[in-house]
Write an enzyme that holds these catalytic residues in place. Structure first.
Site, PDB file in Angstrom:
ATOM      1  N   LYS A  29       0.716  -1.159  -0.026  1.00 42.00           N
ATOM      2  CA  LYS A  29       0.120   0.010  -0.001  1.00 42.00           C
ATOM      3  C   LYS A  29       1.042   1.287  -0.291  1.00 42.00           C
ATOM      4  O   LYS A  29       1.444   1.534   0.958  1.00 42.00           O
ATOM      5  CB  LYS A  29      -1.001  -0.033   1.153  1.00 42.00           C
ATOM      6  CG  LYS A  29      -1.959   1.225   1.196  1.00 42.00           C
ATOM      7  CD  LYS A  29      -2.729   1.050   2.533  1.00 42.00           C
ATOM      8  CE  LYS A  29      -3.857   2.295   2.368  1.00 42.00           C
ATOM      9  NZ  LYS A  29      -3.340   3.876   2.156  1.00 42.00           N
ATOM     10  N   TRP A  30       0.940   1.854  -0.985  1.00 43.34           N
ATOM     11  CA  TRP A  30       1.698   3.130  -1.037  1.00 43.34           C
ATOM     12  C   TRP A  30       1.374   4.076  -0.561  1.00 43.34           C
ATOM     13  O   TRP A  30      -0.106   4.480  -0.546  1.00 43.34           O
ATOM     14  CB  TRP A  30       2.121   3.217  -2.684  1.00 43.34           C
ATOM     15  CG  TRP A  30       2.788   2.166  -3.602  1.00 43.34           C
ATOM     16  CD1 TRP A  30       2.169   1.164  -3.902  1.00 43.34           C
ATOM     17  CD2 TRP A  30       4.262   1.744  -3.292  1.00 43.34           C
ATOM     18  NE1 TRP A  30       3.006   0.324  -4.443  1.00 43.34           N
ATOM     19  CE2 TRP A  30       4.329   0.826  -4.037  1.00 43.34           C
ATOM     20  CE3 TRP A  30       5.218   2.364  -2.986  1.00 43.34           C
ATOM     21  CZ2 TRP A  30       5.717   0.039  -4.239  1.00 43.34           C
ATOM     22  CZ3 TRP A  30       6.470   2.128  -3.086  1.00 43.34           C
ATOM     23  CH2 TRP A  30       6.731   0.774  -4.030  1.00 43.34           C
TER      24      TRP A  30
END
Length: 357
Positions: A29-30
């Protein structure tokens, strides 16, 4: 521009879940700006999460898209900036990229260049892929971006839950904030929360040292301002609690009234801000708050609250914290940075090169 999927387009979203779900595709999850990239030959559009154009702020990405991605395609992904001082992400530097002055944009494009991490393919050539299952879109995405070499990147993915669990722990050290899980048969549905996100959650005891009033009027609290003591003894502003029922917002205003103090007798004076202590006053001068009243009411730093948070961005909480409970048993002086769990540093380059597993 004439593509099978056209801007403006709202991205598909994720809903929080408490644990890694089984039998899915897992991705990091950036922690950046969500972006949908549209390319039709030399025409490039970059749409934000709320569909506003970001092309003018990231000229280096426009050129990279023209050079590296297929001539007619639509990509969903994240814009990030790598830190110049450590091996992870730098969200504050990314925020600075949204600047009204063209000269400043050009300067920052050189000093803090952005990267684009792609994690979905919505159109390719004349084909609208949104009606295809995710496993097919992912295969097409890997083929379409097989030759990229930065600043366009393909996000790693895995179907191995053991690998995903390791990523969840390790990648936080590079500034990422969890995992995204996608079902293999998931169709792309804009603005629907059909993916899952698993985020870190921890707790910390913080000093309540001020509040901002609610936008509805001066009879309710909008957010509580939180502080932690630094090793040098200064009280640093670290974040806010913002979610309360309206009845609680009004009762808190009365409850905290005896603690209201003058700004001159408070740790968060302008002098402290100018001396390098992080205080809420920096927001009052920010271009992000040009149309907002971010002044605050100072409180004597005598009350302690336990909050839940996901991760830190440097010396502050990256996102708004959640109220857990009051801690009348805690001495405010004990609310220091030393209580926080510090993730082991991890190199962003290793995340980007993790590949598919």
């Amino acid at each position: 521009m004439d593509l099978p999927v056209m801007p403006p387009l709202l991205p598909m979203l994720a809903k929080p879940v408490p644990a890694i779900p089984s039998g899915q595709f897992y991705e990091p999850k950036w922690d950046g700006f969500r972006a949908i990239v549209f390319r039709d030959g030399d025409e490039v559009e970059i749409g934000s999460r709320n569909t506003k154009s970001m092309v003018r702020y990231f000229p280096e990405l426009v050129e990279a898209v023209r050079a590296q991605v297929p001539p007619r395609c639509v990509l969903d992904g994240e814009i990030i900036v790598a830190s110049t001082s450590h091996s992870g992400l730098d969200f504050e530097a990314l925020q600075q990229r949204i600047h009204p002055a063209a000269s400043r944009v050009r300067l920052l494009a050189g000093s803090t260049p952005a990267l684009f991490v792609a994690f979905d393919l919505l159109a390719l050539g004349d084909a609208d892929l949104t009606g295809q299952p995710f496993n097919a879109r992912r295969a097409s995405l890997e083929e379409a971006l097989a030759g990229v070499d930065g600043p366009v990147h393909l996000t790693p993915t895995t179907t191995d839950e053991t690998v995903a669990a390791r990523w969840f722990e390790q990648f936080e050290g590079a500034g990422l904030d969890g995992l995204i899980a996608k079902k293999p048969d998931l169709l792309y549905q804009p603005d629907k929360r059909l993916m899952s996100k698993v985020k870190h959650e921890r707790t910390a005891d913080c000093v309540v040292a001020g509040y901002r009033v609610h936008t509805s009027g001066p009879d309710a609290i909008g957010s509580l301002l939180l502080g932690l003591y630094s090793p040098d003894g200064s009280l640093a502003f670290v974040g806010v609690i913002g979610a309360f029922p309206m009845a609680t917002r009004r009762s808190l205003l009365q409850e905290l009234a005896p603690l209201v103090t003058s700004a001159e007798d408070h740790p968060w004076t302008w002098a402290a801000q100018e001396a390098g202590t992080r205080t809420p006053r920096e927001a009052e001068r920010s271009r992000w708050s040009a149309t907002k009243d971010l002044s605050f009411v100072a409180l004597r730093p005598e009350r302690v609250v336990e909050v839940a948070y996901d991760h830190m961005e440097g010396p502050r909480f990256r996102h708004t914290t959640q109220f857990r409970r009051w801690r009348p048993d805690r001495d405010p002086a004990s609310c220091t940075y030393a209580q926080l769990e510090e993730p082991v540093r991890f190199d962003l380059r290793e995340v980007l090169s993790a590949g598919s597993r």
